[in-house]
Design a protein around this motif. Structure first.
Motif, PDB file in Angstrom:
ATOM      1  N   PRO A   1       0.948  -1.190  -0.041  1.00 18.96           N
ATOM      2  CA  PRO A   1      -0.069  -0.004  -0.080  1.00 18.96           C
ATOM      3  C   PRO A   1       0.590   1.327  -0.148  1.00 18.96           C
ATOM      4  N   GLN A   2       1.937   1.109   0.262  1.00 21.67           N
ATOM      5  CA  GLN A   2       2.894   2.373   0.335  1.00 21.67           C
ATOM      6  C   GLN A   2       3.768   2.650  -0.855  1.00 21.67           C
ATOM      7  N   HIS A   3       4.191   1.548  -1.810  1.00 17.82           N
ATOM      8  CA  HIS A   3       5.020   1.798  -2.760  1.00 17.82           C
ATOM      9  C   HIS A   3       4.588   0.915  -3.873  1.00 17.82           C
ATOM     10  N   PHE A   4       4.234   1.768  -5.102  1.00 14.69           N
ATOM     11  CA  PHE A   4       3.552   1.142  -6.170  1.00 14.69           C
ATOM     12  C   PHE A   4       3.779   2.285  -7.234  1.00 14.69           C
ATOM     13  N   ILE A   5       3.458   1.410  -8.533  1.00 22.83           N
ATOM     14  CA  ILE A   5       3.346   2.349  -9.718  1.00 22.83           C
ATOM     15  C   ILE A   5       2.146   1.507 -10.455  1.00 22.83           C
ATOM     16  N   CYS A   6       1.213   2.537 -10.785  1.00 17.33           N
ATOM     17  CA  CYS A   6      -0.195   1.946 -11.412  1.00 17.33           C
ATOM     18  C   CYS A   6      -0.645   3.050 -12.267  1.00 17.33           C
ATOM     19  N   GLU A   7      -1.683   2.545 -13.288  1.00 20.11           N
ATOM     20  CA  GLU A   7      -2.432   3.274 -14.043  1.00 20.11           C
ATOM     21  C   GLU A   7      -3.842   3.526 -13.578  1.00 20.11           C
ATOM     22  N   LEU A   8      -4.185   4.808 -13.453  1.00 15.85           N
ATOM     23  CA  LEU A   8      -5.646   4.845 -12.816  1.00 15.85           C
ATOM     24  C   LEU A   8      -6.384   5.474 -13.702  1.00 15.85           C
ATOM     25  N   ALA A   9      -7.900   5.294 -13.615  1.00 13.43           N
ATOM     26  CA  ALA A   9      -9.003   5.736 -14.815  1.00 13.43           C
ATOM     27  C   ALA A   9      -9.073   7.376 -14.661  1.00 13.43           C
ATOM     28  N   ASN A  10      -9.159   8.134 -13.414  1.00 15.76           N
ATOM     29  CA  ASN A  10      -9.212   9.591 -13.501  1.00 15.76           C
ATOM     30  C   ASN A  10      -8.803  10.049 -11.941  1.00 15.76           C
ATOM     31  N   LEU A  11      -8.746  11.217 -11.989  1.00 15.30           N
ATOM     32  CA  LEU A  11      -8.569  12.058 -10.663  1.00 15.30           C
ATOM     33  C   LEU A  11      -9.894  12.656 -10.301  1.00 15.30           C
ATOM     34  N   GLY A  12     -10.044  12.713  -8.939  1.00 16.95           N
ATOM     35  CA  GLY A  12     -11.246  13.163  -8.543  1.00 16.95           C
ATOM     36  C   GLY A  12     -10.933  14.147  -7.235  1.00 16.95           C
ATOM     37  N   VAL A  13     -11.785  15.248  -7.081  1.00 13.60           N
ATOM     38  CA  VAL A  13     -11.531  15.830  -5.912  1.00 13.60           C
ATOM     39  C   VAL A  13     -12.486  15.907  -4.933  1.00 13.60           C
ATOM     40  N   SER A  14     -12.471  16.049  -3.618  1.00  5.96           N
ATOM     41  CA  SER A  14     -13.535  16.178  -2.473  1.00  5.96           C
ATOM     42  C   SER A  14     -13.010  17.381  -1.677  1.00  5.96           C
ATOM     43  N   VAL A  15     -13.942  18.043  -1.020  1.00  3.00           N
ATOM     44  CA  VAL A  15     -13.835  19.096   0.013  1.00  3.00           C
ATOM     45  C   VAL A  15     -14.645  18.621   1.208  1.00  3.00           C
ATOM     46  N   ARG A  16     -13.629  18.627   2.046  1.00  4.51           N
ATOM     47  CA  ARG A  16     -14.121  18.433   3.709  1.00  4.51           C
ATOM     48  C   ARG A  16     -14.109  19.760   4.141  1.00  4.51           C
ATOM     49  N   LEU A  17     -15.647  20.183   4.259  1.00  2.76           N
ATOM     50  CA  LEU A  17     -15.969  21.676   4.248  1.00  2.76           C
ATOM     51  C   LEU A  17     -16.339  21.734   5.803  1.00  2.76           C
ATOM     52  N   THR A  18     -15.663  22.518   6.596  1.00  2.00           N
ATOM     53  CA  THR A  18     -15.824  22.786   7.996  1.00  2.00           C
ATOM     54  C   THR A  18     -16.831  24.184   8.170  1.00  2.00           C
ATOM     55  N   LEU A  19     -17.738  24.047   8.761  1.00  2.00           N
ATOM     56  CA  LEU A  19     -18.567  25.199   9.203  1.00  2.00           C
ATOM     57  C   LEU A  19     -18.838  25.308  10.776  1.00  2.00           C
TER      58      LEU A  19
END
Length: 290
Positions: free
Chosen positions: A53-71
């Motif tokens: 889980p710490q060292h690898f090389i791979c090809e991925l489908a896409n990049l996504g973003v999330s926002v941990r929004l604190t109010l």
């Protein structure tokens, strides 16, 4: 009756798969191959096996973003979660505000994250809807034609402390130090930005709503449903079974029976998350034991 806010042609969306190299200290990604449309991207989002889980090389489908929004509301901090029916996974979860990163922003994913907040987190007041700023920059107003904005007030977004491990887009380290994980069930890389949402101090009776895009008959529709706000406040301290909506300045309890949370709430092993989703009760138990 839900109100349609915007209509989009999904064929205008283009992204690219990623080449990813990870070590214990940092993760580096860069675009790979020809651009993909939305359907082609979804075809690539299939389960992937990676070890260790710490060292690898791979090809991925896409990049996504999330926002941990604190109010902060009335002296207590809350994370803002939205409800989403995930058509590609056949489930319904509460999740962070999130979206797919287009090709033009693969090296500037924070821009996509801010766009997603502007699109999905809607703040209504008796005198109109709030626009937003990040630092000195105004956020876009994707629903500006449908929702009249407040003439005086706006909300502010500001960065919170970033993750300890660096993420690089090619040779460039990403600003605001997002958390990163590779989601094995969808073969995707997800970046999570920690931001704070600040409302004006003397704002009267704010209400929070969620607007999410849904593909119908080849068109991406964004709707507002006043009867189902679908934007929830989760206390950042011991949550127990607490979940709320905010309507006209008052918190209202929301049911948690049968609720599932998205994979970003699951346990992370190195850079990897293996779960599709996590049951609310299981996550609350993990938080109590942490």
């Amino acid at each position: 009756m839900p109100r349609i806010l915007t209509r989009k042609d999904p064929s205008t969306f283009k992204t690219q798969p990623l080449h990813v190299e990870a070590t214990a200290q940092r993760l580096v990604y860069q675009p790979l191959g020809a651009p993909l449309n939305f359907s082609q991207m979804l075809e690539r989002r299939r389960p992937l096996q990676i070890a260790p889980p710490q060292h690898f090389i791979c090809e991925l489908a896409n990049l996504g973003v999330s926002v941990r929004l604190t109010l902060n509301w009335q002296g207590r901090d809350y994370w803002l979660l939205v409800r989403q029916q995930r058509q590609d996974r056949g489930d319904c979860v509460l999740k962070l505000i999130s979206g797919y990163v287009p090709s033009r922003e693969l090296h500037l994913p924070l821009h996509t994250a801010l766009q997603e907040v502007a699109e999905e987190c809607l703040v209504e007041t008796p005198r109109g809807w709030l626009g937003g700023r990040f630092g000195e920059h105004w956020l876009p107003t994707p629903h500006g034609a449908a929702l009249p904005h407040h003439a005086q007030y706006h909300y502010r977004l500001s960065p919170l402390s970033g993750a300890a491990r660096r993420v690089h887009a090619g040779d460039l380290p990403l600003l605001e130090r997002p958390q990163a994980y590779v989601h094995l069930p969808t073969a995707s890389l997800q970046l999570v930005y920690d931001l704070r949402l600040e409302l004006p101090e003397d704002l009267q009776e704010p209400s929070l709503f969620h607007s999410d895009e849904c593909l119908e008959d080849g068109v991406l529709l964004s709707r507002l449903d006043r009867l189902s706000p679908d934007l929830y406040l989760l206390p950042t301290d011991n949550p127990d079974n607490e979940l709320f909506t905010l309507q006209r300045g008052e918190l209202h309890s929301a049911a948690t029976d049968g609720v599932w949370l998205s994979e970003s709430f699951a346990a992370q092993d190195g850079w990897l998350i293996r779960e599709e989703r996590v049951r609310w009760e299981d996550w609350v138990t993990q938080r109590r034991c942490a």
